[in-house]
Design a protein around this motif. Structure first.
Motif, PDB file in Angstrom:
ATOM      1  N   TYR A 534       0.837  -1.201   0.000  1.00  0.00           N
ATOM      2  CA  TYR A 534       0.000   0.000   0.000  1.00  0.00           C
ATOM      3  C   TYR A 534       0.870   1.248   0.000  1.00  0.00           C
ATOM      4  CZ  TYR A 534      -3.368  -3.513   1.550  1.00  0.00           C
ATOM      5  OH  TYR A 534      -4.144  -4.635   1.639  1.00  0.00           O
ATOM      6  N   THR A 535       0.390   2.246  -0.712  1.00  0.00           N
ATOM      7  CA  THR A 535       1.042   3.561  -0.729  1.00  0.00           C
ATOM      8  C   THR A 535      -0.032   4.631  -0.693  1.00  0.00           C
ATOM      9  OG1 THR A 535       1.091   3.558  -3.148  1.00  0.00           O
ATOM     10  CG2 THR A 535       3.076   2.787  -2.011  1.00  0.00           C
ATOM     11  N   LYS A 536       0.433   5.825  -0.240  1.00  0.00           N
ATOM     12  CA  LYS A 536      -0.486   6.962  -0.180  1.00  0.00           C
ATOM     13  C   LYS A 536      -0.482   7.657  -1.544  1.00  0.00           C
ATOM     14  CE  LYS A 536       0.668  10.512   2.271  1.00  0.00           C
ATOM     15  NZ  LYS A 536       0.948  11.416   3.419  1.00  0.00           N
ATOM     16  N   LEU A 537      -1.667   7.876  -2.064  1.00  0.00           N
ATOM     17  CA  LEU A 537      -1.787   8.494  -3.384  1.00  0.00           C
ATOM     18  C   LEU A 537      -2.186   9.966  -3.274  1.00  0.00           C
ATOM     19  CD1 LEU A 537      -1.537   7.689  -6.364  1.00  0.00           C
ATOM     20  CD2 LEU A 537      -3.986   7.274  -6.403  1.00  0.00           C
ATOM     21  N   SER A 538      -3.069  10.297  -2.363  1.00  0.00           N
ATOM     22  CA  SER A 538      -3.516  11.686  -2.223  1.00  0.00           C
ATOM     23  C   SER A 538      -3.820  11.945  -0.755  1.00  0.00           C
ATOM     24  CB  SER A 538      -4.764  11.945  -3.078  1.00  0.00           C
ATOM     25  OG  SER A 538      -5.287  13.228  -2.821  1.00  0.00           O
ATOM     26  N   ASP A 539      -3.151  12.984  -0.207  1.00  0.00           N
ATOM     27  CA  ASP A 539      -3.371  13.420   1.179  1.00  0.00           C
ATOM     28  C   ASP A 539      -3.189  14.932   1.191  1.00  0.00           C
ATOM     29  OD1 ASP A 539      -3.683  13.674   3.875  1.00  0.00           O
ATOM     30  OD2 ASP A 539      -1.755  12.769   4.400  1.00  0.00           O
ATOM     31  N   PRO A 540      -4.227  15.721   0.888  1.00  0.00           N
ATOM     32  CA  PRO A 540      -4.061  17.167   0.652  1.00  0.00           C
ATOM     33  C   PRO A 540      -3.389  17.900   1.811  1.00  0.00           C
ATOM     34  CG  PRO A 540      -6.254  16.447   0.013  1.00  0.00           C
ATOM     35  CD  PRO A 540      -5.638  15.297   0.718  1.00  0.00           C
ATOM     36  N   ALA A 541      -3.721  17.554   3.061  1.00  0.00           N
ATOM     37  CA  ALA A 541      -3.150  18.269   4.221  1.00  0.00           C
ATOM     38  C   ALA A 541      -1.950  17.547   4.821  1.00  0.00           C
ATOM     39  CB  ALA A 541      -4.233  18.471   5.286  1.00  0.00           C
ATOM     40  N   LYS A 567     -14.077  19.604   3.424  1.00  0.00           N
ATOM     41  CA  LYS A 567     -15.295  20.071   2.776  1.00  0.00           C
ATOM     42  C   LYS A 567     -16.478  19.345   3.415  1.00  0.00           C
ATOM     43  CE  LYS A 567     -12.789  22.398  -0.161  1.00  0.00           C
ATOM     44  NZ  LYS A 567     -12.665  23.864  -0.045  1.00  0.00           N
ATOM     45  N   ASN A 568     -17.400  20.150   3.973  1.00  0.00           N
ATOM     46  CA  ASN A 568     -18.599  19.586   4.612  1.00  0.00           C
ATOM     47  C   ASN A 568     -18.230  18.594   5.713  1.00  0.00           C
ATOM     48  OD1 ASN A 568     -20.302  21.068   2.867  1.00  0.00           O
ATOM     49  ND2 ASN A 568     -20.138  19.461   1.317  1.00  0.00           N
ATOM     50  N   ASN A 569     -17.184  18.949   6.473  1.00  0.00           N
ATOM     51  CA  ASN A 569     -16.725  18.157   7.619  1.00  0.00           C
ATOM     52  C   ASN A 569     -16.062  16.852   7.206  1.00  0.00           C
ATOM     53  OD1 ASN A 569     -17.894  20.142   9.281  1.00  0.00           O
ATOM     54  ND2 ASN A 569     -19.829  19.017   9.402  1.00  0.00           N
ATOM     55  N   ILE A 570     -15.800  16.655   5.925  1.00  0.00           N
ATOM     56  CA  ILE A 570     -15.227  15.388   5.443  1.00  0.00           C
ATOM     57  C   ILE A 570     -13.865  15.678   4.835  1.00  0.00           C
ATOM     58  CG2 ILE A 570     -15.482  13.493   3.810  1.00  0.00           C
ATOM     59  CD1 ILE A 570     -18.476  13.697   4.118  1.00  0.00           C
ATOM     60  N   TYR A 571     -12.904  14.855   5.217  1.00  0.00           N
ATOM     61  CA  TYR A 571     -11.556  14.930   4.661  1.00  0.00           C
ATOM     62  C   TYR A 571     -11.329  13.648   3.854  1.00  0.00           C
ATOM     63  CZ  TYR A 571      -6.465  15.238   4.378  1.00  0.00           C
ATOM     64  OH  TYR A 571      -5.163  15.290   3.926  1.00  0.00           O
ATOM     65  N   ASN A 572     -10.922  13.814   2.577  1.00  0.00           N
ATOM     66  CA  ASN A 572     -10.734  12.688   1.657  1.00  0.00           C
ATOM     67  C   ASN A 572      -9.252  12.414   1.466  1.00  0.00           C
ATOM     68  OD1 ASN A 572     -13.507  12.107   0.934  1.00  0.00           O
ATOM     69  ND2 ASN A 572     -13.498  14.070  -0.162  1.00  0.00           N
ATOM     70  N   ALA A 573      -8.874  11.144   1.557  1.00  0.00           N
ATOM     71  CA  ALA A 573      -7.516  10.688   1.286  1.00  0.00           C
ATOM     72  C   ALA A 573      -7.597   9.429   0.433  1.00  0.00           C
ATOM     73  CB  ALA A 573      -6.759  10.401   2.578  1.00  0.00           C
ATOM     74  N   THR A 574      -6.705   9.329  -0.566  1.00  0.00           N
ATOM     75  CA  THR A 574      -6.734   8.214  -1.517  1.00  0.00           C
ATOM     76  C   THR A 574      -5.467   7.392  -1.360  1.00  0.00           C
ATOM     77  OG1 THR A 574      -7.999   9.583  -3.046  1.00  0.00           O
ATOM     78  CG2 THR A 574      -7.019   7.594  -3.941  1.00  0.00           C
ATOM     79  N   PHE A 575      -5.645   6.046  -1.397  1.00  0.00           N
ATOM     80  CA  PHE A 575      -4.526   5.127  -1.230  1.00  0.00           C
ATOM     81  C   PHE A 575      -4.499   4.143  -2.390  1.00  0.00           C
ATOM     82  CE2 PHE A 575      -5.874   6.638   2.906  1.00  0.00           C
ATOM     83  CZ  PHE A 575      -4.677   7.045   3.463  1.00  0.00           C
ATOM     84  N   LEU A 576      -3.302   3.622  -2.672  1.00  0.00           N
ATOM     85  CA  LEU A 576      -3.067   2.731  -3.805  1.00  0.00           C
ATOM     86  C   LEU A 576      -2.617   1.373  -3.283  1.00  0.00           C
ATOM     87  CD1 LEU A 576      -2.822   2.523  -6.953  1.00  0.00           C
ATOM     88  CD2 LEU A 576      -0.404   3.086  -6.660  1.00  0.00           C
ATOM     89  N   ALA A 577      -3.262   0.317  -3.837  1.00  0.00           N
ATOM     90  CA  ALA A 577      -2.877  -1.062  -3.519  1.00  0.00           C
ATOM     91  C   ALA A 577      -2.337  -1.704  -4.777  1.00  0.00           C
ATOM     92  CB  ALA A 577      -4.076  -1.840  -2.998  1.00  0.00           C
ATOM     93  N   SER A 578      -1.098  -2.261  -4.751  1.00  0.00           N
ATOM     94  CA  SER A 578      -0.447  -2.845  -5.918  1.00  0.00           C
ATOM     95  C   SER A 578      -0.026  -4.266  -5.595  1.00  0.00           C
ATOM     96  CB  SER A 578       0.773  -2.015  -6.335  1.00  0.00           C
ATOM     97  OG  SER A 578       0.398  -0.675  -6.590  1.00  0.00           O
ATOM     98  N   ASP A 579      -0.261  -5.193  -6.580  1.00  0.00           N
ATOM     99  CA  ASP A 579       0.215  -6.567  -6.393  1.00  0.00           C
ATOM    100  C   ASP A 579       1.524  -6.751  -7.139  1.00  0.00           C
ATOM    101  OD1 ASP A 579      -0.382  -6.837  -9.081  1.00  0.00           O
ATOM    102  OD2 ASP A 579      -2.281  -7.863  -8.750  1.00  0.00           O
TER     103      ASP A 579
END
Length: 906
Positions: A534-541, A567-579
């Motif tokens: 797993y790796t972090k793909l998007s973490d704005p803050a 935004k609207n009390n929600i924080y979005n972060a995207t992660f990547l899973a690679s085989d």
């Protein structure tokens, strides 16, 4: 012909009586037409014509009887015409072709109106021995007798039958003119009569076919007739006396042209095209061919019969078709039409008139092409019983297998086009079969993704049919059904997060290093041994991190709900899973953190700037609070003023309007205009609550009756921003730099002017080195300047009174003249004149000055100058001494002048 003549002789008296009675009863009077009644007069003569021989009469029809007509011949040397219209021979001559035709003119002596008629002379045929013995018998038609009066009563003498038509065969060979019938009136015994015939074919188009001898009444035809052009002629015969008066009522003569078989049948088309379905039964209609014959259709000449001359090819039978000999309908007479064996038949069709009589009838042929059309009598058959194919999993719109069939029907027709269907082996509808329009093959296509882990193979049962049903009695063979074996290929698939997105709830303000959750992915490839990282793909803050092996997510910073990345009390972060498969695949997942609010933000005053009047009334300042927290950590708010400094509560008062708004007012009656900073204590409703002292900048100004500021320093009081101040300073600096550059440039220009040498090196010719600053053209003559203003008016001397030989003294003479010419004196030259004269005296007193004062000539100004000459040639004295050493004190630029004028004799 003789029988017809006999019948006519029997019927003529009765016919004449009937016609005469009809005329008398109706009282009709024939209309009269001025001119020649005939277009052509004919006469038959012997070979030799004698002088004075009467030839024929061309009596002119004079209706009113008042015209005086004069006749004239176009051949006056051979023929003449008397007043009664009788034509005589002027001289004797043998009749030849040159005398065969001439014209007779009739002209009214008073009106000069002119008419003409043609005269044709023909040679009388020589009589053979047979003709002498038995002259041809010509039918005679007698005008019907008229009614006569007896004792005051009308009495009918005789009644005749209607004259029967004259039948004349077409295409007669002559000889022409051919006598048809003789028209006679029984009154020709007492009167000299003239006969004529009118109607189409005589005097109406086509003219000249029928002619009549005006004397004998012999009616003849001049050329062969064609029934296909005109089948019947309707003529009228007339009898008049020599004065042109009608003596008999006209009789009708009908001439029927008898048809001859002179036209062959003609087909409407030379090539006829027809179709017939294969397998048609005997008696099936195919097509109709049509021919026409220009001959009389009611006679044998126009009655046609059809027959088939030949058939190609002659299989399976030489007589596959027959034709109705009267209508031309072609039908089948034998079975066995098979398009797959014979696609087209060619028939030669013959049409014969005379009811098909091969001996006397005329024939013509045409071609009939019969195309055997296809019917669906051949089903499609697969070329193999089993077809094989394979497809990678999760792929759609991929062609798995190509099904081939054979069909003997005509290509690209509904009977040939194949339609495929899957009859078994695909319960979920993952496959479809499309037909290739060119090759008619079936293309097995995947329309839904297939999972290898669920299904590794499919066995499909397929059937092939045509677009149209098979012909009656034909069944589908087993070859119309086949099987398709499809193998599914395992491929490396993307890992996937479940659920995605994943939502967790967490309070803000969480410290770094706190483990939030585990966010892991699944690998759909159960039959492949693979590891996922797993790796972090998007973490704005940049608040989170993820463990690459187990997917644990930990904080690396404090979570703040009030961050702009939330935004609207929600924080979005995207992660990547690679085989680690081949090739490696990856999938993404989103973690949504719903941040719960805590009371970590103190309220602030809003707005931060306001204005009010110097007096409490009529203005008040309404304020509210700004809190980045949300309920219940925000309002209602409490507003208050601090105790220090004491001037705040002494000058101001604050009143709470509700939980969100308050009102600030002046407590004193007057406050001097200016800008004041008022601290306000605001407390929210959090647990525990948060307080904050906010500064409100208040501009106190002079107001009008409406409570609006009116002082001029309103803008200044509001203050300028830092950006505006910097912009103003930059503009001032740029303006100063431009002014400085302009001053430097002006100084540098002055220095360049001063650095220019006024004189040149002494070794150069002085006159060749005078600095020429500008070309002034004609000088004073070229300008609008009035140099006479430089002296007093009475000193101006007109050019007209200038002595001869006097010119401007600054002109260089071009021939020898006295050294000191007399200079014209101008009285009272004025101040400027005194200045010029003083300069002149100084030049005259310079003993070292070169002749002609060439150094003083700056430019030629033209002739006629009103200024006096400065030439030393007109000086009063030339021997004065003068000290020019002071020129050395003027600087190096005047050193040259000092050397020239102060250097003594050398």
């Amino acid at each position: 012909m003789c029988r017809i003549a006999g019948a006519l002789r029997t019927l003529l008296p009765l016919l004449a009586a009937l016609l005469q009675a009809s005329v008398e009863a109706s009282g009709e009077i024939a209309l009269c037409k001025t001119g020649f009644p005939e277009d052509v007069y004919s006469a038959v003569l012997s070979k030799d014509v004698h002088e004075g021989q009467p030839l024929l009469n061309v009596k002119f029809s004079n209706c009113n009887g008042k015209r005086k007509v004069q006749y004239e011949s176009s051949e006056p040397a051979d023929f003449k015409v008397d007043e009664d219209g009788m034509v005589y021979a002027v001289r004797s001559f043998p009749l030849s072709s040159e005398h065969a035709k001439f014209l007779i003119y009739a002209q009214d002596k008073e009106t000069q109106e002119k008419w003409q008629v043609a005269v044709k002379l023909s040679l009388k045929p020589s009589l053979t021995e047979e003709s002498v013995k038995e002259p041809p018998e010509v039918e005679e038609i007698i005008f019907p007798r008229q009614f006569s009066k007896h004792s005051g009563h009308l009495q009918r003498q005789k009644r005749d039958w209607v004259i029967p038509p004259i039948n004349l065969p077409e295409n007669s060979r002559g000889p022409f003119p051919q006598e048809l019938v003789r028209i006679r009136s029984d009154r020709d015994k007492n009167l000299s009569l003239r006969y004529s015939v009118t109607g189409p074919g005589a005097d109406q188009p086509p003219t000249g076919i029928f002619i009549i001898n005006p004397i004998s009444g012999q009616l003849s035809v001049t050329k062969p007739l064609d029934r296909e052009q005109i089948a019947r002629f309707h003529l009228r015969a007339h009898a008049v006396d020599i004065n042109g008066n009608q003596v008999e009522n006209p009789i009708d003569i009908v001439i029927n042209v008898i048809d001859m078989n002179d036209n062959r049948p003609e087909f409407l088309h030379q090539v006829w095209n027809g179709t017939v379905p294969e397998g048609s039964k005997p008696g099936t209609y195919v097509m109709t061919v049509t021919a026409i014959d220009a001959d009389d259709p009611n006679a044998l000449n126009g009655m046609l019969r059809y027959r088939i001359l030949s058939q190609a090819p002659s299989t399976p039978s030489p007589n596959m078709f027959t034709i109705n000999n009267e209508t031309g309908d072609i039908i089948t007479v034998a079975a066995g039409l098979d398009r797959e064996k014979v696609q087209q038949y060619t028939l030669i069709i013959q049409a014969t008139d005379m009811e098909g009589n091969p001996t006397y009838g005329l024939s013509n042929t045409a071609t009939a092409i019969i195309t055997v059309t296809d019917v669906n009598d051949n089903p499609p058959e697969f070329t193999a019983m089993t077809f094989y194919g394979e497809v990678p999993e999760n792929r759609v719109d991929v062609i798995v297998a190509n099904l081939t069939v054979t069909d003997k029907d005509q290509p690209h027709t509904p009977a040939w086009n194949a339609v495929y269907r899957i009859s078994g082996g695909d319960p979920t509808g993952r496959f479809a079969i499309q037909t290739d329009p060119n090759s008619n093959d079936g293309l097995v296509t995947v329309v839904k993704p297939i999972d290898f882990e669920t299904n590794r193979m499919f066995v499909l049962t397929v059937a092939a049919e045509n677009q149209v049903p098979l012909a009656k009695g034909i069944q589908h063979p087993p070859q119309s059904t086949a099987t398709v074996s499809v193998t599914v290929i395992d491929v490396n698939e993307n890992p996937y997060f479940a659920p995605n997105p994943k939502i967790i709830r967490q309070e803000e303000g969480l410290h770094a290093g706190t483990m939030l959750t585990t966010f892991t992915a699944q690998d759909p490839d159960r039959y492949m041994q693979q590891n996922i990282r797993y790796t972090k793909l998007s973490d704005p803050a940049n608040w989170l991190k993820i463990d690459p092996v187990n997917g644990q997510i930990t904080t690396i910073a404090v979570l703040d709900r009030e961050s702009p990345n939330v935004k609207n009390n929600i924080y979005n972060a995207t992660f990547l899973a690679s085989d680690n498969g081949i090739p490696p695949m990856s999938g993404t997942g989103t973690l949504q953190i719903y941040l719960l609010d805590i009371n970590d933000n103190a309220p602030q005053v809003l707005p931060q700037e306001a204005e009010t009047c110097e007096t409490p009334d009529p203005n008040s300042i309404n304020i509210t609070a700004l809190d980045y927290d949300i309920d219940p950590n925000a309002g209602p708010f409490a507003f208050d003023l601090p105790l220090s400094p004491v001037t705040i509560k002494r000058n101001w008062t604050i009143t709470r309007l509700n939980g969100d708004f308050a009102q600030l007012n002046l407590k004193i009656k007057f406050l001097e205009a200016g800008i004041y900073e008022v601290p306000i204590i605001i407390t929210d409703s959090g647990n525990p609550p948060k307080s904050n002292i906010s500064i409100l900048r208040v501009k106190v100004c002079q107001c009008d009756s409406n409570g609006d500021c009116t002082d001029v320093d309103r803008i200044v009081g509001a203050g300028l921003g830092t950006g505006a101040i910097i912009a103003i300073l930059l503009c001032i600096i740029i303006l100063l730099i431009l002014v400085l550059m302009f001053v430097v440039w002006m100084k540098r220009r002055d220095k360049e002017r001063q650095a220019k040498q006024l004189l040149i090196d002494p070794e150069d010719d002085v006159r060749d080195n005078i600095l020429k600053y500008d070309e002034e053209g004609g000088g004073e003559e070229d300008q609008d300047y009035d140099l006479s203003q430089l002296q007093q008016p009475d000193t101006v001397e007109p050019d007209a009174i200038k002595p001869v030989g006097i010119r401007r003294m600054d002109e260089r003479p071009i021939h020898a003249e006295p050294q000191y010419p007399v200079r014209s004196a101008a009285p009272h030259p004025g101040d400027i004149g005194d200045f010029i004269n003083e300069g002149l005296k100084a030049a005259d007193n310079d003993p070292t000055a070169p002749p002609y004062d060439s150094l003083l000539v700056f430019d030629y100004e033209g002739s006629g100058s009103t200024a006096g000459s400065l030439s030393s040639l007109n000086s009063s004295s030339s021997g004065g001494e003068q000290d020019y050493d002071y020129l050395n004190d003027w600087g190096p630029r005047f050193k040259k002048l000092a050397d020239m004028y102060g250097g003594g004799d050398d």
